[in-house]
Scaffold this active site. Structure first.
Site, short mmCIF file in Angstrom:
data_model
loop_
_atom_site.label_atom_id
_atom_site.label_comp_id
_atom_site.label_asym_id
_atom_site.label_seq_id
_atom_site.Cartn_x
_atom_site.Cartn_y
_atom_site.Cartn_z
N HIS B 150 -23.89 2.76 53.53
CA HIS B 150 -24.50 3.92 52.87
C HIS B 150 -25.88 3.56 52.35
O HIS B 150 -26.28 2.39 52.37
CB HIS B 150 -23.62 4.43 51.72
N HIS B 206 -18.75 7.71 49.68
CA HIS B 206 -20.18 8.06 49.85
C HIS B 206 -20.77 7.50 51.12
O HIS B 206 -20.53 6.37 51.52
CB HIS B 206 -21.03 7.69 48.64
N HIS B 220 -30.98 1.30 47.11
CA HIS B 220 -30.40 0.21 47.91
C HIS B 220 -29.87 0.71 49.25
O HIS B 220 -29.63 1.90 49.41
CB HIS B 220 -29.28 -0.52 47.15
N HIS B 252 -17.24 -1.25 40.92
CA HIS B 252 -17.80 -0.02 40.41
C HIS B 252 -16.66 0.88 39.92
O HIS B 252 -15.61 0.94 40.56
CB HIS B 252 -18.50 0.76 41.52
N TYR B 261 -24.99 -6.95 44.40
CA TYR B 261 -26.35 -6.47 44.69
C TYR B 261 -27.31 -7.64 44.73
O TYR B 261 -27.20 -8.58 43.94
CB TYR B 261 -26.82 -5.50 43.62
N GLU B 271 -26.85 -4.15 49.09
CA GLU B 271 -25.53 -4.28 48.50
C GLU B 271 -24.56 -4.70 49.60
O GLU B 271 -24.71 -4.31 50.76
CB GLU B 271 -25.06 -2.92 47.95
#
Lengths: 127, 314
Positions: B150, B206, B220, B252, B261, B271
């Site tokens: 993503h 996502h 990112h 997360h 990251y 990431e």
């Protein structure tokens, strides 16, 4: 191995930096309160400084943050700057101040690395 | 009619040699083509199209464009109509305007980011093939990233001026591209400011995320790894190669992903991300995080406020 002294502004504030070290790398160990560390790759622009005195070399830097005119006037990114003599440097304006001015989601960060003489600007804006 | 996935990102890099070393030796992407000007095309071993990352030599860092792959060529005509009737400008580009791709649609998102839609890209195949494949190929380098997972874009938000490009992008992706809204952060006294959003076209939480900042940019790009132990091992690898790590391995709250990251040599944030998170479906209710819990959502274990995580981007 060359060892240089970096003076920050007119104050007595100074720190050592080896010739093969970037200014930011040398700063990182002392968490200097007026210069922020970001991407360490010349891309994000948060470690902008102005070199007032001394010789240095620079690596690739994003022109979004240091354009040709800036570079000619001694503005550089601490993460892409290697000293070749003792230096006198000046921190430039910092992103958190601009951020907090424009966007209240990002609170002032309780970290002395980002407190600055310009915090009163933020206070004035927030009130 | 559907957008299938994030097809690729075109990244600006300050040094192509350093970038190539980072994305191949450390992340484990595979070079598939190179232009005379130094532009390099890369894919993950588990991806089948020609490339998912383009590294383009530039005098600045950041993202040049993102591109989504739609299912069928004819859908591009339908998307073109939808985009136009939504009120955004859209141009059709001929085949190979996007290298190795069929015709494409070009538009600027409400946030100003450049975006393409395309239906065809040259097929290369997964490194393990399709007939009785092994679970992973020999000879992977570094992290052996599976695929581009993503992208997170920073979008201008300035409540004082009434500007909210996060909300405008969410509206566009929802209404025109049929993305679902998995999670959002709301800010402001009444929670009236949509300050971040995580949207999907696949079944993961996502495929694209939007965050609020003072200017448009790239927060990112993220690469998929199989599990937590891969995340940890990749962090070891980053340390071994003195890559600037931004956030050490953790989870997360938002998306439930396991994450690390770090920055590429031009300062673009990367990431490595593992785990499904959860199954996302269009009828799933949107998860909301309020401003007080924003940092718990980002760094679930500590909830620490790390302003640079949102303030530093290319």
């Amino acid at each position: 191995m060359s060892h240089f002294i970096i003076h920050v502004g007119e104050a007595e504030d100074s720190f050592p930096c080896k010739g093969e070290q970037t200014v930011l790398h040398a700063l990182a160990s002392i968490h200097h309160k007026q210069i922020r560390a970001g991407c360490h790759g010349g891309g994000c622009g948060v470690c902008r400084i102005r070199i007032l005195k001394g010789d240095f070399v620079v690596g690739c830097m994003s022109r979004d943050h240091v354009n040709n005119e800036d570079e000619a006037s001694g503005i550089t990114l601490a993460c892409r700057t290697w000293p070749r003599s003792h230096l006198v440097i000046q921190p430039m304006d910092k992103l958190p101040v601009r951020l907090t001015r424009r966007f209240s989601l990002l609170q002032i960060i309780p970290d002395d690395r980002v407190n600055s003489s310009r915090d009163e600007d933020v206070e004035a804006w927030r009130s | 009619m559907a957008v299938m996935r994030l097809g690729h990102v075109r990244l600006n890099v300050l040094s192509i040699e350093e970038a190539l070393t980072h994305y191949t030796d450390i992340l484990g992407l595979i070079e598939t083509s190179r232009d005379p000007d130094g532009t390099v095309y890369l894919k993950g071993w588990d991806e089948w199209d020609k490339y998912s990352v383009i590294l383009a030599p530039s005098d600045r860092a950041g993202v040049q464009h993102i591109a989504f792959k739609v299912e069928k060529d004819a859908e591009l005509d339908a998307y073109r109509k939808r985009i136009e009737s939504y009120g955004l400008e859209v141009e059709e580009r001929e085949a190979n305007a996007l290298p190795f791709c069929g015709r494409s649609l070009f538009l600027r998102l409400p946030s100003g980011h450049e975006c393409f839609l395309y239906a065809e890209k040259q097929f290369v195949g997964k490194s393990v093939g399709t007939l009785n494949p092994d679970p992973w190929p020999d000879g992977l380098k570094g992290a052996g990233a599976h695929w581009l997972d993503h992208v997170m874009l920073m979008c201008e938000v300035d409540p004082a001026r009434g500007t909210n490009k996060v909300a405008e992008n969410v509206d566009f992706f929802g209404k025109v591209l049929d993305f679902g809204l998995a999670e959002q952060v709301v800010a402001g006294p009444q929670g009236e400011i949509q300050a971040a959003a995580w949207m999907f076209c696949t079944t993961t939480p996502h495929d694209i995320a939007f965050g609020a900042g003072p200017r448009a940019g790239l927060h990112h790009i993220s690469f998929f790894l199989e599990d937590w132990s891969d995340i940890l091992k990749t962090a070891d690898l980053l340390a071994k190669h003195r890559v600037k790590v931004d956030v050490t391995p953790q989870r997360h709250g938002i998306t439930r992903g396991a994450t690390t990251y770090f920055f590429d040599p031009s300062g673009n944030r990367n990431e490595t991300f593992a785990g499904l998170g959860y199954l996302s479906q269009k009828d799933m209710p949107t998860i909301t995080w309020n401003e007080e819990n924003l940092w718990r959502g980002i760094f679930y274990h500590t909830g620490d406020i790390i302003g640079d995580f949102l303030g530093v981007y290319t």
